[in-house]
Design an enzyme around this catalytic site. Structure first.
Site, PDB file in Angstrom:
ATOM      1  N   HIS A   1       0.845  -1.198   0.000  1.00  0.00           N
ATOM      2  CA  HIS A   1       0.000   0.000   0.000  1.00  0.00           C
ATOM      3  C   HIS A   1       0.880   1.247   0.000  1.00  0.00           C
ATOM      4  O   HIS A   1       1.990   1.226   0.535  1.00  0.00           O
ATOM      5  CB  HIS A   1      -0.899  -0.022   1.255  1.00  0.00           C
ATOM      6  CG  HIS A   1      -1.858   1.114   1.321  1.00  0.00           C
ATOM      7  ND1 HIS A   1      -1.497   2.369   1.766  1.00  0.00           N
ATOM      8  CD2 HIS A   1      -3.165   1.193   0.973  1.00  0.00           C
ATOM      9  CE1 HIS A   1      -2.546   3.162   1.690  1.00  0.00           C
ATOM     10  NE2 HIS A   1      -3.573   2.474   1.216  1.00  0.00           N
TER      11      HIS A   1
ATOM     12  N   ASP B   1     -11.200   1.685  -0.870  1.00  0.00           N
ATOM     13  CA  ASP B   1     -10.318   2.592  -0.142  1.00  0.00           C
ATOM     14  C   ASP B   1     -11.085   3.422   0.897  1.00  0.00           C
ATOM     15  O   ASP B   1     -10.823   4.594   1.119  1.00  0.00           O
ATOM     16  CB  ASP B   1      -9.540   3.516  -1.080  1.00  0.00           C
ATOM     17  CG  ASP B   1      -8.226   3.986  -0.460  1.00  0.00           C
ATOM     18  OD1 ASP B   1      -7.819   3.428   0.565  1.00  0.00           O
ATOM     19  OD2 ASP B   1      -7.638   4.936  -0.985  1.00  0.00           O
TER      20      ASP B   1
HETATM   21  C1  1DF Z   1      -5.404   8.831   1.346  1.00  0.00           C
HETATM   22  C2  1DF Z   1      -5.597   7.926   0.306  1.00  0.00           C
HETATM   23  C3  1DF Z   1      -4.903   8.383   2.563  1.00  0.00           C
HETATM   24  C4  1DF Z   1      -5.287   6.594   0.487  1.00  0.00           C
HETATM   25  C5  1DF Z   1      -4.629   7.037   2.747  1.00  0.00           C
HETATM   26  O1  1DF Z   1      -4.110   6.538   3.882  1.00  0.00           O
HETATM   27  C6  1DF Z   1      -4.879   6.121   1.717  1.00  0.00           C
HETATM   28  C7  1DF Z   1      -5.689  10.242   1.153  1.00  0.00           C
HETATM   29  C8  1DF Z   1      -3.554   7.437   4.839  1.00  0.00           C
HETATM   30  O2  1DF Z   1      -6.657  10.550   0.445  1.00  0.00           O
HETATM   31  O3  1DF Z   1      -4.965  11.063   1.688  1.00  0.00           O
HETATM   32  O4  1DF Z   1      -4.754   4.823   1.965  1.00  0.00           O
HETATM   33  N1  1DF Z   1      -5.374   5.753  -0.649  1.00  0.00           N
HETATM   34  O5  1DF Z   1      -4.995   4.569  -0.601  1.00  0.00           O
HETATM   35  O6  1DF Z   1      -5.693   6.252  -1.763  1.00  0.00           O
HETATM   36 MN    MN Z   2      -5.535   3.155   0.695  1.00  0.00          MN
END
Ligand code: 1DF
Ligand code: MN
Length: 350
Positions: free
Chosen positions: A187, A313
């Site tokens: 991730h 997500d």
């Molecule tokens: C965000 C996106 C934050 C994802 C995440 O974990 C995350 C974000 C802190 O929008 O800031 O897992 N993502 O996987 O797209």
């Molecule tokens: Mn994510």
């Protein structure tokens, strides 16, 4: 569709969402404390958790509340979106931002909390085991414990203090993962401090772009280091439609071959297969944050319908409409069932 219109129960397939974030309140408090201490030399963490951990704006406040809930609110949100089952993973950067001893302790505690939630709702949740990559041998032990507890895979939030899993010191984790048949979800994390500046100064360091390029590069480093020649049965999962790698495959194969055969880099040695072969044989892809029919079809075409699966997500991208859109994709019923249910069932042994 109106905001609160429930989506009809789907009879054709179970909808499984595979990159669903959670965090115990204790971890959110630790993130806020770490940011507030102003002692951490990690501009990516400070950018991400300075915002999500402390801002009172509606989006971060809602994200904090939903991350910490593993019962009523999360299940109601899943029901409202038509998600039957969620594969839960500790949110980024998990424990990887801490010092070694803290990371080891918090990984165990958070795995225990997640296990209790899965026991409360076994028909709705499965979990990925959080590991302290800072301590690879202890991480391998935690994987054995997690396997016994019924965890279905591993969550690794990209780099750990600027270090990459391509470094052989981390390979005990791969050895354990392959032996235990636990797939690794690679991730995103925010880019490390020696990569982030040109992105951070214009606000492109996070999920909008920095996450993807840093994680795509990490996946490539793992491939080019020869990890899958050493551990051929090891399986990875990457989100966000493969962090753009499916789109790069032609050039990756051409340039990898060109550089290896002309001996340009000591660190770039021959592999048994083409770079794209590893993406097709050792990597699964989810559509987290990228519920976009043309991109899903491209990945299905190039990587295989048996390797592309759904992810929402949550709670970062809780968009009920995207489930409707993915349900309506112009692909065969058999391939849609694979996308929502079959691939996840196979890779996570659900
Ligand atoms: C965000 C996106 C934050 C994802 C995440 O974990 C995350 C974000 C802190 O929008 O800031 O897992 N993502 O996987 O797209
Ligand atoms: Mn994510």
């Amino acid at each position: 569709m109106a905001e609160n219109t429930p989506i009809a129960k789907n009879k054709k397939y179970r909808r499984i969402a595979t990159e669903e974030a959670w965090a115990p309140q204790e971890l959110l408090d630790m993130y806020a404390d770490l940011f507030n201490s102003k002692t951490l030399d990690d501009p990516g963490f400070n950018s991400l958790w300075g915002f999500y951990g402390t801002s009172m704006e509606p989006r971060p406040a809602t994200v904090r509340r939903k991350l910490a809930d593993l019962d009523e609110e999360r299940l109601a949100d899943m029901d409202a979106a038509g998600i039957d089952f969620a594969v839960l993973a500790l949110t980024s950067p998990g424990v990887q931002v801490f010092d070694r001893d803290t990371a080891v302790a918090v990984s165990r505690d958070s795995n225990d909390i997640l296990k209790a939630a899965i026991d409360r709702h076994p028909d709705r949740y499965a979990g990925l085991c959080a590991i302290a990559s800072q301590a690879p041998e202890l991480a391998a032990q935690e994987l054995e414990r997690c396997k016994e507890l019924g965890f279905r895979g591993i969550i690794n939030n990209s780099h750990t203090h600027g270090e990459y899993l391509s470094d052989k010191k981390f390979w005990p984790i791969f050895e354990a993962a392959e032996a235990l048949e636990l797939p690794i979800y690679l991730h995103p994390n925010t880019p490390p401090k020696n990569m982030i500046d040109p992105m951070l100064e214009v606000g492109l360091d996070g999920a909008i772009f920095g996450f993807g390029v840093e994680t795509g590069m990490h996946m490539l480093r793992i491939i080019t280091a020869g990890v899958f020649d050493q551990f051929p049965k090891l399986q990875f999962i990457i989100g966000h439609m493969g962090e753009a790698l499916p789109y790069w495959m032609y050039r990756l194969d051409f340039m990898h071959n060109a550089q290896v055969s002309s001996k340009r880099y000591e660190t770039l040695q021959p592999l048994k297969k083409k770079v794209s072969d590893y993406l097709k044989e050792n990597v699964y892809i989810t559509c987290s944050g990228m519920a976009w029919e043309p991109a899903v079809k491209f990945a299905q075409q190039q990587i295989g319908v048996d390797r592309v699966m759904y992810a929402m997500d949550y709670p970062y991208q809780y968009v009920k409409q995207e489930v409707v859109d993915m349900d309506a994709m112009d692909i065969s019923d058999a391939d849609k069932k694979l996308f929502f249910e079959g691939v996840a069932t196979k890779v996570f042994k659900l």
